[in-house]
Design a protein around this motif. Structure first.
Motif, mmCIF file in Angstrom:
data_model
loop_
_atom_site.group_PDB
_atom_site.id
_atom_site.type_symbol
_atom_site.label_atom_id
_atom_site.label_comp_id
_atom_site.label_asym_id
_atom_site.label_seq_id
_atom_site.Cartn_x
_atom_site.Cartn_y
_atom_site.Cartn_z
ATOM 1 N N ALA A 90 0.799 -1.224 0.000
ATOM 2 C CA ALA A 90 0.000 0.000 0.000
ATOM 3 C C ALA A 90 0.833 1.276 0.000
ATOM 4 O O ALA A 90 0.333 2.338 -0.360
ATOM 5 N N ARG A 91 2.095 1.202 0.395
ATOM 6 C CA ARG A 91 2.903 2.419 0.492
ATOM 7 C C ARG A 91 3.161 2.994 -0.898
ATOM 8 O O ARG A 91 3.351 2.257 -1.864
ATOM 9 N N PRO A 92 3.138 4.304 -1.008
ATOM 10 C CA PRO A 92 3.355 4.934 -2.316
ATOM 11 C C PRO A 92 4.777 4.744 -2.811
ATOM 12 O O PRO A 92 5.725 4.707 -2.024
ATOM 13 N N ARG A 93 4.912 4.585 -4.090
ATOM 14 C CA ARG A 93 6.222 4.426 -4.702
ATOM 15 C C ARG A 93 6.767 5.801 -5.074
ATOM 16 O O ARG A 93 6.105 6.598 -5.722
ATOM 17 N N VAL A 94 7.977 6.058 -4.653
ATOM 18 C CA VAL A 94 8.599 7.356 -4.912
ATOM 19 C C VAL A 94 9.353 7.295 -6.224
ATOM 20 O O VAL A 94 10.180 6.399 -6.457
#
Length: 241
Positions: free
Chosen positions: A231-235
């Motif tokens: 779920a964490r956003p990809r930078v």
């Protein structure tokens, strides 16, 4: 033999330039999982489990919960697919997608086999029969391990799987399954299985309740960690002109 085959396959495939080295924590999980399963079926604990309900419950936690969790984390199927020839790997991949495998590895089916089997074992005369009949005993132990493995593999995706259900769906099934396990342990505390007296039954029920919660906590942590990573956003890093 299981130790040797796994370690041999991991070392051999790690030497191939096209594959990454096999993580050390998977070696550890495999060896610990095999030891847990072995301790539950052979040795002092297994012998004591025939007449001591607390020892039986300890063996149940090792064989049906902790060993499956550790073995799933060791990713044996992934290692197998890395080791066998390409054509053989395709056969295994096709087998994974077959409807029987898809059916038994579905989160609901796997949970039903796992918890349903425990309710059948402790709420009927099956528990008493397994200690007097070798075939029944072997069947119960085999079911306990396989059901535990299928359930764990259906909750946390480490190896390739024929289906991928959402984290929300799996979390709901997991909560319901844990509730079924807790309710069963409380019921055993009040009404031990046939052939088990009150005091040993209560002690065994507490081992099942608190020991099961501890192992389930690790399962929840792994699931939540996977959920967080997914779920964490990809930078993304832009290039300045």
């Amino acid at each position: 033999m299981l130790f040797i085959l796994y370690i041999w396959a991991a070392i051999i495939t790690s030497k191939q330039s096209r594959l990454r080295s096999w993580p050390i924590h998977r070696y550890i999980c495999w060896c610990a999982g095999v030891l847990c399963a072995g301790a539950a079926i052979v040795g002092p604990l297994a012998n004591r489990a025939h007449y001591d309900f607390t020892a039986h419950m300890t063996a149940h936690l090792l064989l049906g919960m902790l060993a499956p969790l550790l073995l799933v984390l060791s990713a044996p199927l992934t290692l197998l697919l890395r080791t066998v020839p390409f054509r053989t790997a395709k056969v295994f991949a096709k087998l994974l997608k077959s409807w029987p495998v898809s059916l038994v590895s579905h989160p609901v089916s796997a949970s039903t086999l796992n918890i349903g089997g425990l309710w059948l074992l402790y709420m009927t005369s099956l528990y008493e029969a397994m200690h007097h009949n070798l075939f029944v005993g072997l069947t119960v132990h085999l079911h306990m391990f396989l059901a535990g493995y299928l359930f764990t593999a259906s909750m946390i995706y480490i190896d390739p799987t024929p289906h991928r259900y959402s984290f929300v769906y799996r979390a709901i099934v997991l909560i319901l399954t844990l509730a079924g396990h807790s309710i069963l342990s409380k019921y055993i505390y009040v009404q031990p299985p046939p052939g088990v007296s009150e005091a040993p039954g209560q002690l065994g029920a507490m081992v099942m309740y608190y020991g099961g919660d501890l192992i389930d906590l690790f399962l929840i942590i792994v699931l939540c960690y996977q959920w967080y990573r997914a779920a964490r956003p990809r930078v993304t890093i832009g290039v300045c002109q």
